[in-house]
Design a protein around this motif. Structure first.
Motif, PDB file in Angstrom:
ATOM      1  N   LEU A  45      -9.339  -3.430   4.486  1.00 37.38           N
ATOM      2  CA  LEU A  45     -10.154  -2.265   4.743  1.00 37.38           C
ATOM      3  C   LEU A  45     -11.717  -1.892   5.249  1.00 37.38           C
ATOM      4  O   LEU A  45     -11.769  -1.512   5.924  1.00 37.38           O
ATOM      5  CB  LEU A  45     -10.749  -1.922   3.135  1.00 37.38           C
ATOM      6  N   LEU A  46     -12.104  -3.293   5.114  1.00 37.27           N
ATOM      7  CA  LEU A  46     -13.974  -2.815   5.538  1.00 37.27           C
ATOM      8  C   LEU A  46     -13.584  -3.385   7.366  1.00 37.27           C
ATOM      9  O   LEU A  46     -14.594  -2.742   7.822  1.00 37.27           O
ATOM     10  CB  LEU A  46     -14.677  -4.316   5.228  1.00 37.27           C
ATOM     11  N   THR A  47     -12.967  -4.145   7.800  1.00 36.03           N
ATOM     12  CA  THR A  47     -12.519  -4.239   9.176  1.00 36.03           C
ATOM     13  C   THR A  47     -12.024  -2.896   9.573  1.00 36.03           C
ATOM     14  O   THR A  47     -11.288  -3.086  11.174  1.00 36.03           O
ATOM     15  CB  THR A  47     -11.786  -5.690   9.565  1.00 36.03           C
ATOM     16  N   GLY A  48     -11.138  -2.468   8.869  1.00 33.36           N
ATOM     17  CA  GLY A  48     -10.744  -0.947  10.119  1.00 33.36           C
ATOM     18  C   GLY A  48      -9.227  -1.153   9.513  1.00 33.36           C
ATOM     19  O   GLY A  48      -8.681   0.308  10.153  1.00 33.36           O
ATOM     20  N   ALA A  49      -9.037  -2.148   8.848  1.00 34.91           N
ATOM     21  CA  ALA A  49      -7.245  -1.662   8.738  1.00 34.91           C
ATOM     22  C   ALA A  49      -6.328  -1.533  10.202  1.00 34.91           C
ATOM     23  O   ALA A  49      -4.931  -1.194   9.230  1.00 34.91           O
ATOM     24  CB  ALA A  49      -7.025  -0.813   7.399  1.00 34.91           C
ATOM     25  N   HIS A  50      -7.325  -2.449  10.934  1.00 33.49           N
ATOM     26  CA  HIS A  50      -6.065  -2.582  12.183  1.00 33.49           C
ATOM     27  C   HIS A  50      -4.597  -2.993  11.823  1.00 33.49           C
ATOM     28  O   HIS A  50      -4.162  -4.008  10.898  1.00 33.49           O
ATOM     29  CB  HIS A  50      -6.660  -2.773  12.991  1.00 33.49           C
ATOM     30  N   LEU A  51      -3.185  -2.798  12.817  1.00 35.05           N
ATOM     31  CA  LEU A  51      -2.070  -2.981  12.229  1.00 35.05           C
ATOM     32  C   LEU A  51      -2.061  -4.406  12.323  1.00 35.05           C
ATOM     33  O   LEU A  51      -1.436  -5.273  11.484  1.00 35.05           O
ATOM     34  CB  LEU A  51      -0.814  -2.893  13.742  1.00 35.05           C
ATOM     35  N   PRO A  52      -2.594  -5.548  12.774  1.00 37.43           N
ATOM     36  CA  PRO A  52      -2.683  -7.393  12.835  1.00 37.43           C
ATOM     37  C   PRO A  52      -3.027  -7.656  11.723  1.00 37.43           C
ATOM     38  O   PRO A  52      -2.372  -8.357  10.934  1.00 37.43           O
ATOM     39  CB  PRO A  52      -3.250  -7.882  13.444  1.00 37.43           C
ATOM     40  N   ALA A  53      -4.189  -6.738  10.741  1.00 35.30           N
ATOM     41  CA  ALA A  53      -4.270  -6.711   9.720  1.00 35.30           C
ATOM     42  C   ALA A  53      -3.936  -6.688   8.698  1.00 35.30           C
ATOM     43  O   ALA A  53      -3.379  -7.193   7.372  1.00 35.30           O
ATOM     44  CB  ALA A  53      -6.313  -6.288   9.436  1.00 35.30           C
ATOM     45  N   GLN A  54      -2.812  -5.457   8.948  1.00 30.92           N
ATOM     46  CA  GLN A  54      -1.883  -4.286   7.686  1.00 30.92           C
ATOM     47  C   GLN A  54      -0.753  -5.323   7.625  1.00 30.92           C
ATOM     48  O   GLN A  54      -0.658  -5.901   6.320  1.00 30.92           O
ATOM     49  CB  GLN A  54      -1.722  -3.508   7.924  1.00 30.92           C
ATOM     50  N   ARG A  55      -0.578  -6.495   8.936  1.00 28.76           N
ATOM     51  CA  ARG A  55       0.987  -7.105   8.874  1.00 28.76           C
ATOM     52  C   ARG A  55       0.144  -8.215   8.434  1.00 28.76           C
ATOM     53  O   ARG A  55       1.683  -8.649   7.222  1.00 28.76           O
ATOM     54  CB  ARG A  55       1.360  -7.729  10.227  1.00 28.76           C
ATOM     55  N   SER A  56      -0.453  -8.755   7.632  1.00 28.11           N
ATOM     56  CA  SER A  56      -1.370 -10.141   7.855  1.00 28.11           C
ATOM     57  C   SER A  56      -1.405  -9.692   6.091  1.00 28.11           C
ATOM     58  O   SER A  56      -1.238 -11.307   5.413  1.00 28.11           O
ATOM     59  CB  SER A  56      -2.489 -10.860   8.391  1.00 28.11           C
ATOM     60  N   LEU A  57      -1.892  -8.683   5.677  1.00 27.90           N
ATOM     61  CA  LEU A  57      -2.231  -8.221   4.355  1.00 27.90           C
ATOM     62  C   LEU A  57      -0.793  -8.456   3.847  1.00 27.90           C
ATOM     63  O   LEU A  57      -0.812  -8.894   2.214  1.00 27.90           O
ATOM     64  CB  LEU A  57      -2.128  -7.540   4.399  1.00 27.90           C
ATOM     65  N   VAL A  58       0.449  -7.439   4.263  1.00 29.32           N
ATOM     66  CA  VAL A  58       1.775  -8.049   3.763  1.00 29.32           C
ATOM     67  C   VAL A  58       2.474  -9.609   3.533  1.00 29.32           C
ATOM     68  O   VAL A  58       2.816  -9.408   2.302  1.00 29.32           O
ATOM     69  CB  VAL A  58       2.664  -7.331   4.670  1.00 29.32           C
ATOM     70  N   MET A  59       2.111  -9.850   4.149  1.00 31.11           N
ATOM     71  CA  MET A  59       2.560 -11.585   4.298  1.00 31.11           C
ATOM     72  C   MET A  59       1.457 -12.213   2.895  1.00 31.11           C
ATOM     73  O   MET A  59       2.242 -12.827   2.741  1.00 31.11           O
ATOM     74  CB  MET A  59       2.303 -12.474   6.482  1.00 31.11           C
ATOM     75  N   ALA A  60       0.527 -11.829   3.307  1.00 33.61           N
ATOM     76  CA  ALA A  60      -0.620 -12.337   2.287  1.00 33.61           C
ATOM     77  C   ALA A  60       0.535 -12.092   0.600  1.00 33.61           C
ATOM     78  O   ALA A  60      -0.033 -12.917  -0.565  1.00 33.61           O
ATOM     79  CB  ALA A  60      -1.726 -11.808   2.122  1.00 33.61           C
ATOM     80  N   ALA A  61       0.080 -10.531   0.324  1.00 31.36           N
ATOM     81  CA  ALA A  61       1.178  -9.729  -0.286  1.00 31.36           C
ATOM     82  C   ALA A  61       2.318 -10.317  -1.514  1.00 31.36           C
ATOM     83  O   ALA A  61       2.900 -11.581  -1.980  1.00 31.36           O
ATOM     84  CB  ALA A  61       1.501  -8.603  -0.522  1.00 31.36           C
ATOM     85  N   VAL A  62       3.226 -10.824  -0.223  1.00 34.44           N
ATOM     86  CA  VAL A  62       4.443 -11.973  -0.476  1.00 34.44           C
ATOM     87  C   VAL A  62       3.864 -13.254  -1.121  1.00 34.44           C
ATOM     88  O   VAL A  62       4.294 -13.727  -1.890  1.00 34.44           O
ATOM     89  CB  VAL A  62       5.412 -12.017   0.919  1.00 34.44           C
ATOM     90  N   ALA A  63       3.303 -13.689  -0.369  1.00 32.67           N
ATOM     91  CA  ALA A  63       2.523 -15.194  -0.505  1.00 32.67           C
ATOM     92  C   ALA A  63       2.382 -14.964  -1.906  1.00 32.67           C
ATOM     93  O   ALA A  63       2.182 -16.371  -3.321  1.00 32.67           O
ATOM     94  CB  ALA A  63       1.820 -16.061  -0.544  1.00 32.67           C
ATOM     95  N   THR A  64       1.164 -14.111  -2.916  1.00 31.84           N
ATOM     96  CA  THR A  64       0.786 -14.183  -3.905  1.00 31.84           C
ATOM     97  C   THR A  64       2.276 -13.839  -4.272  1.00 31.84           C
ATOM     98  O   THR A  64       1.763 -14.129  -6.103  1.00 31.84           O
ATOM     99  CB  THR A  64      -0.319 -12.899  -3.894  1.00 31.84           C
ATOM    100  N   LEU A  65       2.634 -12.782  -4.553  1.00 29.89           N
ATOM    101  CA  LEU A  65       4.280 -12.472  -5.741  1.00 29.89           C
ATOM    102  C   LEU A  65       4.420 -13.602  -5.779  1.00 29.89           C
ATOM    103  O   LEU A  65       5.388 -14.095  -6.845  1.00 29.89           O
ATOM    104  CB  LEU A  65       4.997 -11.859  -4.935  1.00 29.89           C
ATOM    105  N   ALA A  66       4.992 -14.829  -4.591  1.00 31.61           N
ATOM    106  CA  ALA A  66       5.813 -15.994  -5.331  1.00 31.61           C
ATOM    107  C   ALA A  66       5.009 -16.630  -5.878  1.00 31.61           C
ATOM    108  O   ALA A  66       5.346 -17.521  -7.105  1.00 31.61           O
ATOM    109  CB  ALA A  66       5.295 -17.068  -3.561  1.00 31.61           C
ATOM    110  N   ILE A  67       3.324 -16.619  -6.032  1.00 33.13           N
ATOM    111  CA  ILE A  67       2.483 -17.705  -7.128  1.00 33.13           C
ATOM    112  C   ILE A  67       2.464 -17.318  -8.139  1.00 33.13           C
ATOM    113  O   ILE A  67       3.037 -17.793  -9.074  1.00 33.13           O
ATOM    114  CB  ILE A  67       1.004 -17.478  -6.386  1.00 33.13           C
TER     115      ILE A  67
END
Length: 290
Positions: free
Chosen positions: A66-88
């Motif tokens: 959010l701080l860096t503008g929520a650009h699409l590449p950052a959103q894509r990475s955040l989805v991947m990070a959310a999946v990784a967190t769910l796996a943990i």
């Protein structure tokens, strides 16, 4: 000129707020939270510290996006990070081709037109190659990292960084040929220096500067951060000036790029070596299409 040199040296990904930056921010946050929880005997023995730290890291990652503008590449990475967190949280494998497929599927359901765009193609190609490549090389890397001698452990760390640069860089080369009609030869060496510098110096200094801003003391961290940036910019200028750093090639047609992704999926998804190697054939044909 600086932007062009970053592209020619293979360091352009450092300029995009995407997976590397988000991974560093979340990694530092997770390490800090787990360290603080470990200071309490009660928390260390009774609380699920790993899961708490993972959720805290994801919250920090959301704030960073959010701080860096929520650009699409950052959103894509955040989805991947959310999946990784769910796996943990559920005790599953954190990094796998299934998690990549889940994240890519969610992104394509939300914005299917992104399948034809450069960031999506590079992200999927790089992550697929990294996951499959490190699975294939897990045993020799582990033997090096757990070796008795210091040179073995050092070689293991260098090999880990080098393999990451080679896998991601080579997987993205055909995508660059299709979109930019050029290739570069020195991306492995440039990333071997620049990525650790970004992970252990530049990004941590930036995070410390953010914490110091309410007190007007951010210069204490921004000045050292600038030193690290200057080293990376110097590296980009020098590597871009080497012979072979920027070689123009005929543009790869769209069907050639599709053929490359077909071969890459085959190469990465099969586990039997005899079957897996058949993926090299469509990749070689794709590289000949220009």
């Amino acid at each position: 000129r600086t932007r062009a040199d970053f592209a020619d040296s293979g360091l352009a990904h450092l300029l995009a707020v995407a997976g590397l930056h988000l991974g560093i921010v979340m990694g530092l946050g997770i390490a800090a939270v787990r360290s603080m929880l470990a200071l309490s005997e009660h928390a260390a023995l009774r609380w699920p510290c790993r899961q708490i730290a993972a959720v805290a890291g994801l919250v920090l990652g959301c704030g960073y996006v959010l701080l860096t503008g929520a650009h699409l590449p950052a959103q894509r990475s955040l989805v991947m990070a959310a999946v990784a967190t769910l796996a943990i949280l559920t005790g599953r494998r954190v990094v796998s081709l299934r998690s990549l497929a889940l994240a890519a599927g969610v992104l394509l359901l939300l914005e299917p037109e992104e399948m034809l765009e450069l960031p999506m193609q590079m992200s999927v190609a790089a992550v697929m190659a990294l996951v499959a490549g490190f699975e294939a090389c897990a045993t020799p890397l582990r033997l090096l990292r757990e070796g008795e001698h210091a040179w073995q452990r050092t070689a293991g760390r260098i090999g880990h960084l080098s393999l990451a640069s080679i896998l991601a860089g080579v997987a993205c080369l055909p995508v660059g040929m299709a979109h930019f009609a050029d290739v570069g030869a020195w991306f492995v060496l440039a990333n071997l220096i620049a990525v650790p510098l970004a992970a252990f110096w530049i990004m941590p200094c930036g995070m410390v500067a953010l914490l110091l801003m309410p007190f007007g003391l951010e210069a204490l961290a921004l000045v050292p951060m600038g030193w690290g940036n200057a080293v990376v910019i110097w590296l980009a200028h020098h590597v871009a000036a080497w012979p072979g750093a920027h070689v123009g090639v005929p543009q790869m047609p769209a069907w050639g790029l599709a053929l490359f992704f077909l071969g890459l999926c085959w190469l990465c998804l099969w586990t039997r070596p005899a079957w897996r190697l058949w993926g090299v054939a469509p990749i070689a044909l794709a590289m000949m299409t220009p």
